[in-house]
Enzyme design. Structure first.
Site, short mmCIF file in Angstrom:
data_model
loop_
_atom_site.label_atom_id
_atom_site.label_comp_id
_atom_site.label_asym_id
_atom_site.label_seq_id
_atom_site.Cartn_x
_atom_site.Cartn_y
_atom_site.Cartn_z
N ALA A 1 0.86 -1.18 0.00
CA ALA A 1 0.00 0.00 0.00
C ALA A 1 0.89 1.23 0.00
O ALA A 1 1.98 1.22 0.56
CB ALA A 1 -0.91 0.01 1.22
N VAL B 1 3.92 0.67 2.64
CA VAL B 1 4.12 -0.58 3.36
C VAL B 1 4.70 -1.63 2.42
O VAL B 1 4.21 -1.83 1.29
CB VAL B 1 2.79 -1.08 3.95
CG1 VAL B 1 3.00 -2.40 4.69
CG2 VAL B 1 2.20 -0.04 4.90
N ASP C 1 -10.37 3.55 13.63
CA ASP C 1 -10.62 3.40 12.20
C ASP C 1 -10.97 1.96 11.86
O ASP C 1 -10.21 1.25 11.18
CB ASP C 1 -9.37 3.84 11.42
CG ASP C 1 -9.65 4.04 9.93
OD1 ASP C 1 -10.84 4.13 9.57
OD2 ASP C 1 -8.69 4.12 9.14
#
Length: 557
Positions: free
Chosen positions: A127, A134, A283
């Protein structure tokens, strides 16, 4: 210094022109920056809604403003719902940084080339976001890990943007109508603090470790391990856990997982975080949650965490319970305890609004009430009445809304309100345990002791000001006579009740004593053969009649 000022002016010019191009030129005019605008600015986005235009403008302005939009999407107490909905769609996805730049950061942060630390390092990122990206890697011991690396020079870009935002907040505070309503400077400070924390990956690692401790009693939850020897403020190395993401429902079903059990485990884990410990994952979207064999839930990405004090937890529960129990006064009191109240707040209008909101839930069964939506409804009321709620409470509302949406996909019949029952009871009972009562007594004792210590000095200062003629006493008269008349009536009723009670006790005592022979009705020797019972009844009757007449005459006795 000159170079820095030039950089700031150029960036401010970019911000002003971008906002003007998306139809927010009036705001630039209010701030007094119209001279920064280009002579020709396309306004081809005006057909879109204000929320859509704001979202596109923030995406164009880069990582700081994307993060600002995401931060504001948790604040329905300061923005209307349609804009909140658009800001919630902000995507923090950008093109990845070159592998050479990533290797350079690893070398700088970990002190040696990546080949000497990792057995393998996948150059293709899993990502890529505006702050970092990452990669998948392996350690010498065979452990598979994910390595989050901060983008080169991103902190310098963000620092310039934050300085400009602080400047804009101060100008908006002084020169706009909204500046008289909202504390833009405090909002900018809060955002700056949150973003700087997100830049520090050691904080994210500590968040993961703390959440592991919080959920230690939940057997169906797993928190990945942090490898601190390979973690710095710019590099985070964590255990790679290969599970099925919760956004892949078809794969979960194919493998035979019980979705209803997963939903219950997830809700229990969040209630443990929110109601018991006061520290929660902020989140919970499906991409940040996965499932392992045995239906164990894996939490990922610990950059956004919420924290609730015990007082905020208590008021949050009071707020929601007041709404579902249809008690407007409880809701209003909790909102006033939680928020920053404007001086011109119309309490009667606020009560009417809460009553209307309460009516909305009147005929809905308890199990069908959406907890996250209820909190968001209350935050919208706070927005209309300019009551600024704590950031943590706004984040709680967004978290519960996301959680409710997620678990409803897993189990359409689940009720967050019903599942909260045992945790709420435990929280209430814990407040009245002897140890907790003793702690509160001890805290209040020292507070009162400090007050007693400071009071003489404060009184002396007030008397000196009074003697100099500097002390001003401000009284606001609003139906004061009516208030005192009601107060007097209440006191009279209380006094009358006490008189009846005392009279009844006295009469009962005399009669019982006489019945037991302690006071002879005739012929006995007590106080020189005085008729004690008759005298007592007579005196009590006279006092009773006198007090009753005094109360009926106006309560002055």
């Amino acid at each position: 210094m000159l170079g820095k000022r030039y950089t700031h002016v150029q960036r401010l010019r970019k911000i002003a022109n971008t906002l003007a191009r998306y139809g927010f030129g009036y705001f630039i005019d209010q701030l007094g920056f119209s001279t920064l605008l280009s002579k020709v600015a396309k306004r081809d986005k005006l057909r879109l809604s204000p929320g859509q235009r704001l979202r596109l403008a923030l995406e164009e302005l880069g990582p700081t403003f994307v993060k600002l939009g995401q931060f504001l999407s948790t604040r329905p107490d300061i923005l209307p719902r349609e804009i909140i909905n658009e800001l919630s769609r902000l995507q923090d996805e950008v093109s990845p940084v070159s592998t050479e730049n990533i290797y350079a950061v690893l070398q700088e942060e970990l002190g040696q080339a990546w080949e000497k630390i990792f057995v393998s390092f996948d150059p293709q990122p899993l990502a890529a976001a505006s702050i970092g990206q990452v990669h998948l890697a392996s350690l010498p011991g065979g452990q598979r890990v994910i390595v989050k690396v901060r983008r080169p020079r991103v902190e310098q870009v963000i620092q310039v943007d934050l300085e400009i935002l602080h400047y804009l907040a101060r100008v908006a505070q002084r020169h706009t109508v909204y500046g008289q309503i909202y504390d833009f400077v405090s909002i900018a400070q809060e955002f700056s603090r949150a973003l700087k924390q997100e830049l520090d990956y050691t904080l994210e690692g500590r968040n993961a470790d703390r959440l592991r401790q919080v959920l230690a009693g939940e057997a169906q939850v797993y928190i990945p391990r942090v490898y601190w020897e390979y973690t710095t403020s710019r590099v985070l190395t964590m255990e790679f856990v290969e599970g099925i993401k919760l956004n892949n429902l078809e794969e979960l079903k194919r493998r035979g997982y019980n979705l209803k059990r997963i939903a219950r485990y997830l809700v229990q884990a969040f209630y443990r975080q929110i109601l018991v410990e006061g520290f929660f994952h902020g989140d919970p979207h499906p991409g940040n949650l996965a499932v392992l064999p045995g239906e164990k839930i894996v939490f990922m990405d610990f950059g956004l965490m919420g924290s609730l004090s015990e007082e905020h937890r208590k008021e949050a529960i009071r707020l929601v319970l007041g709404l579902v129990r249809r008690r407007s006064q409880e809701v209003i009191q909790a909102m006033l305890n939680l928020g920053v109240i404007p001086q011109d707040l119309d309490f009667n209008a606020l009560r009417r609004e809460i009553d209307r909101l309460r009516e909305r839930y009147l005929n809905i069964p308890l199990k069908n009430i959406k907890l996250g939506q209820a909190i968001n409804d209350l935050l919208e009321v706070a927005f209309r009445f300019r009551i600024q709620m704590p950031v943590e409470f706004s984040l709680l509302g967004k978290t519960l809304l996301s959680l409710e949406s997620l678990v409803t996909q897993l189990d359409p019949e689940i009720s967050l309100v019903e599942m909260a029952g045992p945790y709420v009871k435990e929280l209430i009972h814990s407040r009245y345990r002897p140890r907790e009562l003793w702690r509160q007594l001890e805290e209040n004792f020292w507070n009162y002791l400090d007050l007693a210590h400071e009071l003489p000095q404060q009184v002396k200062g007030a008397l000196l000001r009074l003697n100099r003629g500097d002390l001003t006493l401000k009284l606001e008269h609003r139906e004061l006579r009516i208030f005192f008349r009601h107060l007097e009536g209440a006191v009279n009723k209380l006094s009358l009740s006490l008189i009846f009670l005392a009279f009844s006790i006295l009469m009962a005592g005399l009669i019982i004593s006489a019945g037991l022979g302690a006071i002879p009705l005739t012929g006995g020797r007590l106080f020189f053969r005085l008729p004690v019972l008759e005298i007592g009844i007579g005196i009590a009757s006279v006092v009773f009649i006198w007090l009753l007449v005094a109360i009926l005459k106006g309560g002055r006795f």
